[in-house]
Design a protein around this motif. Structure first.
Motif, PDB file in Angstrom:
ATOM      1  N   THR A 166       0.840  -1.193   0.000  1.00  0.00           N
ATOM      2  CA  THR A 166       0.000   0.000   0.000  1.00  0.00           C
ATOM      3  C   THR A 166       0.878   1.248   0.000  1.00  0.00           C
ATOM      4  O   THR A 166       2.055   1.206   0.391  1.00  0.00           O
ATOM      5  CB  THR A 166      -0.908   0.028   1.246  1.00  0.00           C
ATOM      6  N   ASP A 167       0.286   2.360  -0.418  1.00  0.00           N
ATOM      7  CA  ASP A 167       1.011   3.636  -0.382  1.00  0.00           C
ATOM      8  C   ASP A 167       1.468   3.958   1.040  1.00  0.00           C
ATOM      9  O   ASP A 167       2.562   4.475   1.265  1.00  0.00           O
ATOM     10  CB  ASP A 167       0.142   4.777  -0.909  1.00  0.00           C
ATOM     11  N   GLU A 168       0.619   3.620   2.000  1.00  0.00           N
ATOM     12  CA  GLU A 168       0.956   3.880   3.409  1.00  0.00           C
ATOM     13  C   GLU A 168       2.180   3.074   3.847  1.00  0.00           C
ATOM     14  O   GLU A 168       3.075   3.589   4.512  1.00  0.00           O
ATOM     15  CB  GLU A 168      -0.238   3.539   4.298  1.00  0.00           C
TER      16      GLU A 168
END
Length: 78
Positions: free
Chosen positions: A46-48
Motif C-alpha cells: 500500500t502507499d501507506e
C-alpha cells in the motif's frame, strides 16, 4: 585521458559493464564484497506501507533494500 573522462569496460566476470576512471579499473576481487545473491523482485504494498518504509530509510539513513532485507531476515530467524 583527462581527470574528467570515463571509459566503459567489460569485466571478466559475467560480461558486466563497468566504468573505468583515471585510477584503478576493473580487477578481479576489487570493490565492495557482496553479502549475497542479488535477484530483482517486484513488491506490491500500500502507499501507506511504502511511506512508512521511506520514512524509516530517511530517519536511519539506510537503503530500501537494507530495510526489506532486515525484515525478511528477522522473520526467518525466529
Amino acid at each position: 585521458m583527462s581527470d574528467n573522462e570515463v571509459k566503459v569496460g567489460v569485466s571478466n566476470k559475467d560480461g558486466q559493464l563497468g566504468f573505468l576512471f583515471t585510477r584503478g579499473g576493473l580487477r578481479e576481487g576489487a570493490g565492495r564484497k557482496g553479502i549475497g545473491v542479488t535477484k530483482k523482485v517486484s513488491l506490491t504494498l500500500t502507499d501507506e506501507m511504502w511511506a512508512n518504509i521511506e520514512k524509516h530509510c530517511a530517519d536511519h539513513q539506510v537503503s530500501r533494500s537494507e530495510v526489506i532485507r532486515h525484515m525478511i531476515e528477522f522473520y526467518y530467524s525466529s
